[in-house]
Design a protein around this motif. Sequence first.
Motif, PDB file in Angstrom:
ATOM      1  N   VAL A 209     -18.695 -46.510  13.680  1.00  0.00           N
ATOM      2  CA  VAL A 209     -18.237 -45.200  13.243  1.00  0.00           C
ATOM      3  C   VAL A 209     -16.716 -45.222  13.090  1.00  0.00           C
ATOM      4  N   VAL A 210     -16.219 -44.220  12.364  1.00  0.00           N
ATOM      5  CA  VAL A 210     -14.775 -44.171  12.144  1.00  0.00           C
ATOM      6  C   VAL A 210     -14.111 -43.181  13.096  1.00  0.00           C
ATOM      7  N   LYS A 211     -14.796 -42.058  13.349  1.00  0.00           N
ATOM      8  CA  LYS A 211     -14.143 -40.984  14.127  1.00  0.00           C
ATOM      9  C   LYS A 211     -14.351 -41.119  15.624  1.00  0.00           C
ATOM     10  N   LEU A 212     -13.305 -40.825  16.376  1.00  0.00           N
ATOM     11  CA  LEU A 212     -13.427 -40.742  17.835  1.00  0.00           C
ATOM     12  C   LEU A 212     -13.506 -39.248  18.174  1.00  0.00           C
ATOM     13  N   ASP A 213     -14.760 -38.740  18.200  1.00  0.00           N
ATOM     14  CA  ASP A 213     -14.911 -37.312  18.482  1.00  0.00           C
ATOM     15  C   ASP A 213     -15.975 -37.108  19.558  1.00  0.00           C
ATOM     16  N   GLU A 214     -16.335 -35.855  19.788  1.00  0.00           N
ATOM     17  CA  GLU A 214     -17.275 -35.536  20.864  1.00  0.00           C
ATOM     18  C   GLU A 214     -18.612 -36.249  20.669  1.00  0.00           C
ATOM     19  N   ASP A 215     -19.113 -36.261  19.438  1.00  0.00           N
ATOM     20  CA  ASP A 215     -20.406 -36.912  19.158  1.00  0.00           C
ATOM     21  C   ASP A 215     -20.328 -38.401  19.449  1.00  0.00           C
ATOM     22  N   THR A 216     -19.219 -39.021  19.057  1.00  0.00           N
ATOM     23  CA  THR A 216     -19.059 -40.464  19.263  1.00  0.00           C
ATOM     24  C   THR A 216     -19.015 -40.797  20.752  1.00  0.00           C
ATOM     25  N   MET A 217     -18.377 -39.927  21.524  1.00  0.00           N
ATOM     26  CA  MET A 217     -18.208 -40.234  22.952  1.00  0.00           C
ATOM     27  C   MET A 217     -19.423 -39.837  23.800  1.00  0.00           C
ATOM     28  N   ALA A 218     -20.343 -39.079  23.221  1.00  0.00           N
ATOM     29  CA  ALA A 218     -21.494 -38.599  23.995  1.00  0.00           C
ATOM     30  C   ALA A 218     -22.264 -39.766  24.605  1.00  0.00           C
ATOM     31  N   TYR A 246      -5.883 -43.591  16.026  1.00  0.00           N
ATOM     32  CA  TYR A 246      -6.534 -42.986  17.197  1.00  0.00           C
ATOM     33  C   TYR A 246      -5.498 -42.645  18.244  1.00  0.00           C
ATOM     34  N   ILE A 247      -5.582 -41.423  18.739  1.00  0.00           N
ATOM     35  CA  ILE A 247      -4.746 -41.064  19.885  1.00  0.00           C
ATOM     36  C   ILE A 247      -5.637 -40.318  20.871  1.00  0.00           C
ATOM     37  N   LEU A 248      -5.860 -40.958  22.004  1.00  0.00           N
ATOM     38  CA  LEU A 248      -6.682 -40.320  23.041  1.00  0.00           C
ATOM     39  C   LEU A 248      -5.736 -39.481  23.895  1.00  0.00           C
ATOM     40  N   ASP A 249      -5.939 -38.164  23.856  1.00  0.00           N
ATOM     41  CA  ASP A 249      -5.063 -37.290  24.642  1.00  0.00           C
ATOM     42  C   ASP A 249      -5.908 -36.380  25.537  1.00  0.00           C
ATOM     43  N   ARG A 250      -5.233 -35.481  26.224  1.00  0.00           N
ATOM     44  CA  ARG A 250      -5.935 -34.628  27.190  1.00  0.00           C
ATOM     45  C   ARG A 250      -7.024 -33.789  26.514  1.00  0.00           C
ATOM     46  N   GLU A 251      -6.736 -33.294  25.327  1.00  0.00           N
ATOM     47  CA  GLU A 251      -7.710 -32.476  24.587  1.00  0.00           C
ATOM     48  C   GLU A 251      -8.981 -33.277  24.296  1.00  0.00           C
ATOM     49  N   LYS A 252      -8.799 -34.517  23.851  1.00  0.00           N
ATOM     50  CA  LYS A 252      -9.964 -35.383  23.545  1.00  0.00           C
ATOM     51  C   LYS A 252     -10.750 -35.674  24.801  1.00  0.00           C
ATOM     52  N   MET A 253     -10.029 -35.895  25.899  1.00  0.00           N
ATOM     53  CA  MET A 253     -10.699 -36.221  27.165  1.00  0.00           C
ATOM     54  C   MET A 253     -11.564 -35.050  27.647  1.00  0.00           C
ATOM     55  N   LYS A 254     -11.225 -33.829  27.242  1.00  0.00           N
ATOM     56  CA  LYS A 254     -12.051 -32.665  27.609  1.00  0.00           C
ATOM     57  C   LYS A 254     -13.431 -32.760  26.962  1.00  0.00           C
ATOM     58  N   LEU A 255     -13.509 -33.481  25.853  1.00  0.00           N
ATOM     59  CA  LEU A 255     -14.772 -33.601  25.120  1.00  0.00           C
ATOM     60  C   LEU A 255     -15.600 -34.807  25.579  1.00  0.00           C
ATOM     61  N   ALA A 256     -15.011 -35.608  26.449  1.00  0.00           N
ATOM     62  CA  ALA A 256     -15.670 -36.864  26.861  1.00  0.00           C
ATOM     63  C   ALA A 256     -16.550 -36.631  28.089  1.00  0.00           C
TER      64      ALA A 256
END
Length: 310
Positions: A209-218, A246-256
Motif C-alpha cells: 500500500v502507499v498510504k500510512l493511515d488508520e486502515d493500513t495500521m489496523a 511519511y511522517i509519523l506524528d502524535r496525530e497518526k499515533m492516535k489512529l494506531a
Amino acid sequence: MALRHLMSPLDLTVDETTRLLDLAYDMELHPETYAHICEGKRLATLFFEPSTRTRLSFEAAMMNLGGKVLGFSSADSSSAAKGETVGDTMRIVSCYADICAMRHPKEGAPLVASMRSMVPVINAGDGGHQHPTQTLTDLLTIRSLKGRLDHLKVGLCGDLKFGRTVHSLISALSRWEDISFVLISPEELKVPGYVREALNAKNIPYTEVVKLDEDTMAGLDVLYMTRVQKERFFNEEDYVRMKDFYILDREKMKLAPKDMYVLHPLPRVNEISVEVDDDPRAAYFYQAQCGVYVRMALILTLLGMAPEHI
Ligand code: NCD
C-alpha cells in the motif's frame, strides 16, 4: 570448528537464531558472567560506509566481553583509497584479528571478503542488500516486547527498495508461523523483486500500500519505520520528492492500535516526529540498546565460544 560467517539472517537456522536471542537475553541479565570471556581476542571493524550504532555497538559488545577492538570507520582512512581490493584487505586483517565486522557500500563486498578470510566475517550492511545484525537486534526487540516471533502482523514503511534492514527482517521473520506483512511505500520505493518472490514462494501473506493511515495500521503488532536512503539515489530530485513522504506524528499515533510498537533501525530523519518519542509504543531507543546484546551473542557464537547450557 568450521569457519562460519554471517552474510544474511538465513545463515542461521531458526533454532540457532532462537538460541542466539536466548544468549543475548542472558547477557543482558548477567553481564558479569561474560565480562572476561573474550580476553585476548580481537574484533576488527572495517567500515567503508558511515555508521554510528552498528560500529559502536559492535565495539561495545567486544569490550563487554573483555576483548579488544581495532579498525577504521571510513574508506578514506584505509588502503581502499589506494585501490586495494576488499579481498586483499580482509586477507591482511585476518592476520590481526579473530573476527571481523564489515560494512560496505557495494552489495556482496563482505561475501567476497569472507572468501579470502581466515576468521569469521560479519556483514554489517552491504549497500541496499542485507543487514543481518540489525535484524537480530529487531528480532530480540520484538520478542522482548511482544513475547513471541510468531503470529505477528508487521508493517514496514518507507524506503523498502534500498532499505537493507527491511530486506533482512522480512526474510528472517518469514520463517516463523503465521507472519504477515503490510508493505507501505511510495510506488518507486517498493521492495525489490527478489524479496517479493521469496514471499510468494513461501505463501506468506502481504499487501503493498502507499498510504500510512488508520486502515493500513489496523491490526499491526509492529510498525517498522525507515528513512529514505539518500545515499542510494541516483539523483537529488527524486530524493527530495520522496524524503518526507511519511511522517509519523502524535496525530497518526492516535489512529494506531494500542499495542502496536514502533521500531526504526535509526538514524531517523523526518519520518518519526520527536513528539512520538514519549509514546510508550515508541521502541526505537530500546531497540538500539538491544543491538549490543545480540552482537555480544553473535561474536561468541561465531567464535565457537557460546556456552553449551543456553
Ligand atoms: C541502518 C543501515 O545502516 O542500514 N542503520 C543501522 O545500521 N542502524 C538504517 C539506515 O541507515 O537507514
